[in-house]
Design a protein around this motif. Structure first.
Motif, short mmCIF file in Angstrom:
data_model
loop_
_atom_site.label_atom_id
_atom_site.label_comp_id
_atom_site.label_asym_id
_atom_site.label_seq_id
_atom_site.Cartn_x
_atom_site.Cartn_y
_atom_site.Cartn_z
N LEU A 105 3.59 4.56 5.99
CA LEU A 105 3.54 4.69 4.53
C LEU A 105 4.61 3.78 3.95
O LEU A 105 5.76 3.79 4.38
CB LEU A 105 3.76 6.14 4.13
CG LEU A 105 2.65 7.11 4.56
CD1 LEU A 105 3.01 8.53 4.17
CD2 LEU A 105 1.31 6.72 3.97
N PHE A 106 4.23 2.99 2.96
CA PHE A 106 5.04 1.83 2.58
C PHE A 106 5.64 1.89 1.19
O PHE A 106 6.20 0.91 0.70
CB PHE A 106 4.18 0.56 2.69
CG PHE A 106 2.86 0.66 1.95
CD1 PHE A 106 2.78 0.33 0.60
CD2 PHE A 106 1.72 1.09 2.60
CE1 PHE A 106 1.59 0.41 -0.08
CE2 PHE A 106 0.51 1.19 1.93
CZ PHE A 106 0.44 0.85 0.59
N SER A 107 5.55 3.04 0.53
CA SER A 107 6.12 3.14 -0.82
C SER A 107 6.53 4.58 -1.10
O SER A 107 5.80 5.52 -0.78
CB SER A 107 5.10 2.69 -1.86
OG SER A 107 5.59 2.91 -3.17
N GLU A 108 7.71 4.75 -1.69
CA GLU A 108 8.18 6.09 -2.06
C GLU A 108 7.57 6.56 -3.38
O GLU A 108 7.58 7.75 -3.68
CB GLU A 108 9.71 6.09 -2.17
CG GLU A 108 10.42 5.82 -0.85
CD GLU A 108 11.93 5.86 -1.00
OE1 GLU A 108 12.40 6.06 -2.14
OE2 GLU A 108 12.63 5.70 0.01
N LYS A 109 7.04 5.65 -4.17
CA LYS A 109 6.53 6.00 -5.50
C LYS A 109 5.01 6.00 -5.58
O LYS A 109 4.43 6.70 -6.40
CB LYS A 109 7.09 5.02 -6.54
CG LYS A 109 8.61 5.07 -6.66
CD LYS A 109 9.10 4.10 -7.72
CE LYS A 109 10.62 4.15 -7.86
NZ LYS A 109 11.13 3.21 -8.88
N SER A 123 3.69 -3.83 -15.70
CA SER A 123 3.48 -2.66 -14.83
C SER A 123 3.00 -3.08 -13.45
O SER A 123 3.32 -2.43 -12.45
CB SER A 123 2.46 -1.71 -15.47
OG SER A 123 1.23 -2.35 -15.67
N LEU A 124 2.23 -4.17 -13.38
CA LEU A 124 1.77 -4.68 -12.09
C LEU A 124 2.96 -5.13 -11.25
O LEU A 124 3.04 -4.83 -10.05
CB LEU A 124 0.79 -5.83 -12.29
CG LEU A 124 0.30 -6.53 -11.01
CD1 LEU A 124 -0.44 -5.54 -10.12
CD2 LEU A 124 -0.60 -7.71 -11.36
N PHE A 125 3.90 -5.84 -11.87
CA PHE A 125 5.10 -6.30 -11.15
C PHE A 125 5.93 -5.10 -10.68
O PHE A 125 6.47 -5.10 -9.56
CB PHE A 125 5.94 -7.22 -12.04
CG PHE A 125 5.38 -8.61 -12.15
CD1 PHE A 125 5.21 -9.41 -11.02
CD2 PHE A 125 5.03 -9.13 -13.39
CE1 PHE A 125 4.71 -10.69 -11.13
CE2 PHE A 125 4.52 -10.41 -13.50
CZ PHE A 125 4.35 -11.20 -12.37
N LEU A 126 6.03 -4.08 -11.53
CA LEU A 126 6.77 -2.88 -11.14
C LEU A 126 6.10 -2.20 -9.95
O LEU A 126 6.77 -1.70 -9.03
CB LEU A 126 6.86 -1.90 -12.32
CG LEU A 126 7.77 -2.31 -13.47
CD1 LEU A 126 7.68 -1.30 -14.61
CD2 LEU A 126 9.22 -2.42 -12.99
N PHE A 127 4.75 -2.19 -9.97
CA PHE A 127 3.99 -1.61 -8.87
C PHE A 127 4.23 -2.38 -7.57
O PHE A 127 4.48 -1.79 -6.52
CB PHE A 127 2.50 -1.63 -9.22
CG PHE A 127 1.59 -1.40 -8.05
CD1 PHE A 127 1.42 -0.14 -7.51
CD2 PHE A 127 0.89 -2.46 -7.48
CE1 PHE A 127 0.59 0.07 -6.43
CE2 PHE A 127 0.05 -2.26 -6.41
CZ PHE A 127 -0.10 -0.98 -5.88
N LEU A 128 4.20 -3.70 -7.66
CA LEU A 128 4.38 -4.53 -6.46
C LEU A 128 5.79 -4.40 -5.90
O LEU A 128 6.00 -4.52 -4.69
CB LEU A 128 4.07 -6.00 -6.80
CG LEU A 128 2.61 -6.31 -7.15
CD1 LEU A 128 2.47 -7.77 -7.56
CD2 LEU A 128 1.69 -6.01 -5.96
N GLU A 129 6.75 -4.13 -6.79
CA GLU A 129 8.14 -3.99 -6.35
C GLU A 129 8.38 -2.71 -5.55
O GLU A 129 9.36 -2.60 -4.83
CB GLU A 129 9.08 -4.03 -7.55
CG GLU A 129 9.23 -5.41 -8.17
CD GLU A 129 10.11 -5.39 -9.41
OE1 GLU A 129 10.55 -4.29 -9.81
OE2 GLU A 129 10.34 -6.47 -9.99
N THR A 130 7.48 -1.73 -5.66
CA THR A 130 7.65 -0.48 -4.93
C THR A 130 7.17 -0.58 -3.48
O THR A 130 7.41 0.33 -2.68
CB THR A 130 6.87 0.67 -5.61
OG1 THR A 130 5.46 0.43 -5.50
CG2 THR A 130 7.26 0.78 -7.07
N ILE A 131 6.49 -1.68 -3.15
CA ILE A 131 5.90 -1.81 -1.82
C ILE A 131 6.91 -2.37 -0.82
O ILE A 131 7.61 -3.34 -1.10
CB ILE A 131 4.66 -2.74 -1.88
CG1 ILE A 131 3.58 -2.12 -2.76
CG2 ILE A 131 4.12 -3.02 -0.48
CD1 ILE A 131 2.37 -3.01 -2.96
N ASN A 132 6.98 -1.75 0.35
CA ASN A 132 7.80 -2.25 1.45
C ASN A 132 6.93 -3.18 2.28
O ASN A 132 6.19 -2.75 3.17
CB ASN A 132 8.31 -1.07 2.29
CG ASN A 132 9.35 -1.52 3.31
OD1 ASN A 132 9.22 -2.58 3.91
ND2 ASN A 132 10.36 -0.69 3.53
#
Length: 218
Positions: A148-152, A3-12
């Motif tokens: 703002l750097f993430s859509e999720k 879940s941490l990797f998924l979280f980091l993948e949402t960041i621009n």
């Protein structure tokens, strides 16, 4: 961990890096805060300058909180309102660029050796200077929403992340000013054009961010 990797993948990350670099450039540009830190450090010593720095930086957390809870609610309610905020931000930054353009490029340092306040009093002086300055809140409102750097990711988390990055940039630059106050003062005194160069850095950064806000999407 997944879940941490998924979280980091949402960041621009390019947006975050751009925000941090812009924050550093703005902190370096001469203004009342960093000039105040410089004069306190020259007059009273590094410890007093650093106390002022921590006060100024801590005040940013108040403005970040006001922005995070206010604008986050607007984002939830209306795309058009959020666009209006970003449009206001871009126009305000262009106005700031114009104000800097019209201002005197000279950097005036008051080196009068007045009785030193305690570090604790200088901390609260810096904190109060920041918190009670409505221009800081307006600047945050103009500056932050376009980065703002993430859509999720929750917008509250994003605004606090931007606030902490802004505080980190100010801490790095203002802390360096406090520690290197003597050398910086000597350089500014012997290089009269330094103020001109820093003035144009500030103008370019303001205009660049304004253009970015014009072109950015929600």
């Amino acid at each position: 961990m997944h879940s941490l990797f998924l979280f980091l993948e949402t960041i621009n990350y390019p947006i975050l890096i751009g925000f941090f670099v812009s924050s550093l450039a703005l902190a370096i540009s001469p203004g009342p805060d960093n000039i105040f830190v410089l004069t306190q450090s020259i007059s009273n010593g590094t410890k007093y300058g650093l106390a002022t720095v921590f006060g100024l930086v801590s005040g940013c957390l108040v403005h970040t909180t006001l922005l995070a809870f206010g604008v986050s609610e607007i984002i939830k309610r209306s795309d058009s309102l959020f666009f209006a905020i970003k449009l206001f931000g871009a126009m305000y930054l262009l106005y700031l660029a114009y104000q800097v353009y019209r201002s005197d490029a000279s950097i005036l340092l008051n080196k009068e050796n007045k009785p030193a306040k305690t570090p604790k009093k200088l901390f609260w002086t810096g904190f109060t200077m920041n918190v009670l300055n409505p221009k800081v809140t307006i600047f945050f409102l103009a500056f932050f929403p376009g980065f703002l750097f993430s859509e999720k990711l929750n917008t509250l988390i994003q605004f606090y992340t931007l606030g902490l990055l802004f505080m980190l940039s100010a801490l790095i630059v203002f802390g360096a000013i406090a520690i290197l106050a003597g050398k910086i003062s000597k350089y500014l005194t012997s290089h009269k054009k330094a103020g001109v160069y820093l003035k144009w850095v500030q103008i370019v950064v303001f205009v660049g961010i304004a253009v970015y806000l014009f072109l950015s999407d929600k």
